[in-house]
Motif scaffolding. Sequence first.
Motif, mmCIF file in Angstrom:
data_model
loop_
_atom_site.group_PDB
_atom_site.id
_atom_site.type_symbol
_atom_site.label_atom_id
_atom_site.label_comp_id
_atom_site.label_asym_id
_atom_site.label_seq_id
_atom_site.Cartn_x
_atom_site.Cartn_y
_atom_site.Cartn_z
ATOM 1 N N PHE A 1 12.668 -16.353 -0.188
ATOM 2 C CA PHE A 1 13.296 -17.658 0.340
ATOM 3 C C PHE A 1 14.211 -17.522 1.142
ATOM 4 O O PHE A 1 14.057 -18.337 2.233
ATOM 5 N N ASP A 2 15.170 -16.715 1.030
ATOM 6 C CA ASP A 2 16.313 -16.730 2.171
ATOM 7 C C ASP A 2 15.729 -15.967 3.526
ATOM 8 O O ASP A 2 16.281 -16.478 4.489
ATOM 9 N N GLU A 3 14.733 -15.244 3.531
ATOM 10 C CA GLU A 3 14.228 -14.629 4.686
ATOM 11 C C GLU A 3 13.437 -15.977 5.724
ATOM 12 O O GLU A 3 13.365 -16.130 6.659
ATOM 13 N N LEU A 4 12.717 -16.889 4.496
ATOM 14 C CA LEU A 4 12.128 -18.025 5.227
ATOM 15 C C LEU A 4 13.326 -19.006 5.723
ATOM 16 O O LEU A 4 13.197 -19.616 6.963
ATOM 17 N N LEU A 5 14.435 -19.097 5.076
ATOM 18 C CA LEU A 5 15.469 -19.993 5.435
ATOM 19 C C LEU A 5 16.116 -19.530 6.755
ATOM 20 O O LEU A 5 16.349 -20.388 7.659
ATOM 21 N N ASP A 6 16.436 -18.088 6.857
ATOM 22 C CA ASP A 6 16.867 -17.555 7.935
ATOM 23 C C ASP A 6 16.261 -17.659 9.236
ATOM 24 O O ASP A 6 16.645 -18.242 10.397
ATOM 25 N N TRP A 7 14.614 -17.628 9.020
ATOM 26 C CA TRP A 7 13.953 -18.077 10.143
ATOM 27 C C TRP A 7 14.027 -19.845 10.527
ATOM 28 O O TRP A 7 14.166 -19.864 11.683
ATOM 29 N N ALA A 8 13.905 -20.500 9.504
ATOM 30 C CA ALA A 8 13.944 -21.876 9.768
ATOM 31 C C ALA A 8 15.340 -22.176 10.046
ATOM 32 O O ALA A 8 15.275 -23.303 11.137
ATOM 33 N N THR A 9 16.360 -21.667 10.183
ATOM 34 C CA THR A 9 17.806 -21.805 10.697
ATOM 35 C C THR A 9 17.903 -21.097 12.052
ATOM 36 O O THR A 9 19.065 -20.932 12.337
ATOM 37 N N ASP A 10 16.847 -20.442 12.591
ATOM 38 C CA ASP A 10 16.808 -19.435 13.519
ATOM 39 C C ASP A 10 18.144 -18.488 13.375
ATOM 40 O O ASP A 10 19.026 -18.095 14.315
ATOM 41 N N ASP A 11 18.177 -17.808 12.436
ATOM 42 C CA ASP A 11 19.485 -16.922 12.049
ATOM 43 C C ASP A 11 18.729 -15.457 11.377
ATOM 44 O O ASP A 11 19.499 -15.051 10.680
ATOM 45 N N GLU A 12 17.402 -15.173 12.131
ATOM 46 C CA GLU A 12 16.873 -13.908 11.416
ATOM 47 C C GLU A 12 17.518 -12.829 11.915
ATOM 48 O O GLU A 12 18.045 -12.789 13.329
ATOM 49 N N GLN A 13 17.811 -11.509 11.526
ATOM 50 C CA GLN A 13 18.411 -10.403 12.102
ATOM 51 C C GLN A 13 17.530 -9.378 12.078
ATOM 52 O O GLN A 13 16.416 -9.087 11.454
ATOM 53 N N VAL A 14 17.726 -8.288 13.028
ATOM 54 C CA VAL A 14 16.941 -7.237 13.034
ATOM 55 C C VAL A 14 17.103 -6.300 11.992
ATOM 56 O O VAL A 14 18.287 -6.314 11.318
ATOM 57 N N GLY A 15 16.004 -5.847 11.244
ATOM 58 C CA GLY A 15 16.141 -5.347 9.953
ATOM 59 C C GLY A 15 15.378 -6.384 9.071
ATOM 60 O O GLY A 15 15.317 -5.917 7.849
ATOM 61 N N ALA A 16 15.303 -7.606 9.363
ATOM 62 C CA ALA A 16 14.472 -8.445 8.337
ATOM 63 C C ALA A 16 13.035 -8.294 8.186
ATOM 64 O O ALA A 16 12.661 -7.359 9.100
ATOM 65 N N GLY A 17 12.277 -8.970 7.520
ATOM 66 C CA GLY A 17 10.831 -8.655 7.655
ATOM 67 C C GLY A 17 10.278 -8.907 8.954
ATOM 68 O O GLY A 17 10.848 -9.781 9.800
ATOM 69 N N GLY A 18 9.299 -7.991 9.436
ATOM 70 C CA GLY A 18 9.024 -7.976 10.869
ATOM 71 C C GLY A 18 9.445 -7.130 11.818
ATOM 72 O O GLY A 18 9.430 -6.790 12.731
#
Lengths: 321, 89
Positions: free
Chosen positions: A214-231
């Motif tokens: 859920f937090d990975e979805l939320l990170d993307w939704a809030t434009d806050d994803e980090q290198v090292g996340a899914g993808g």
Amino acid sequence: MPNFDTGCVRVRLTCADDLVSAVQVGSERPDVALALRGHTADQALQLVPLLFALCGEAQARAGILALAAARGEECVPRLDPSVQCEVLREHLWHWLLDLPPLLGEKALQHEFVTAAGWIEEGRRDELHALLASPRIAALRLRLQQADESPSPQPRLLPPFDARSSLAEWPRLTAGFCRLPDWCGNAAETGAIARQQQRIENSTLLLSARWLARFDELLDWATDDEQVGAGGAVSATPVAPGIGRSLVETARGLLMHEVVLDGERITDYMIVAPTEWNFHPQGMLANHLLGQEARNRDALQQRVRHAVAALDPCVRWELEWV
Amino acid sequence: MCLGIPMQVVEVGGVFAWCEGRGRRERLNILWLGETSPGDLVYVVLGQAREKLTVQRAAEINLALDGLAAALQGETNLDAYFPDLTTHQ
């Protein structure tokens, strides 16, 4: 056209004195690398996405980067938008279609269809509004209420990129592909391992795996994803003619290592997340050992919850020994 | 490593459809596939129809699965299973 067994995670439970006294977990699946050996590099790049049509982006990217690395080309860690989109769609699938029935509720099918479209179109605000909605908040609450016992001392795989993985695993072997280990022991991969720096407790509830997705979805939704996340993807030459790639998929770390003789593949190793997460000495076995077994239906339900939290990419079967 | 198989929709009833492929017959949820009709080809993973396939894509996946099955049985010359690929050498 003949049937084809796409693989199985088998869980065997032995019970004594109304307790689970022994747990055997095994992942049985076809060795796809057999079909890749002997082909040219270009053929392999066409075959991989055909064999793994569902996680095709991650597998295709891993194949392309490993072959490029075997030809000497490094790929520094970065987020790959196509793989990231595939990861987010899988997370969404688990949260909106798999999780509600597990909690005795109806799958959120219409929400899934709509939200999957938002991810493809990059509409982050719309997804954020859905994730913050009362319906999803209620689902989160139900998930946490349904959780029973913490997993004993989970051992989470630390973050690796292709280059840093060389110090830990100089070469990948067929044995490692079947039973991967970190420092000689099983380890868990997936969104929860990617987010371990955010985790405070040394013990984790099963729901922590769902919440990490859920937090990975939320990170993307809030434009806050980090290198090292899914993808996240990376690749490095291992030696002349040998290349390795690492891709963070929805279910966890995927590793490809290819050995080229000229343009022909002489060896191909694939280490998939399910082999980490359903290791015989891994989290599932530790979680189930010692559980109360007087009511088999209740125990079966607990196994179902634990398996779903770890999310195998093949079907699973429970056997009573 | 999510291996799936192509199946063909043979009967649609609401959001479910009976599908057949590679010796199996299964009732699958098709809601997220959009409008679906008998004859459509779908990609099935873990008992779920995940996406629609073109005839060509389904044939390519089936050939790749046949090739993998042959490799698992010890066959080493797999060119016959990948005719489109061998012509690209």
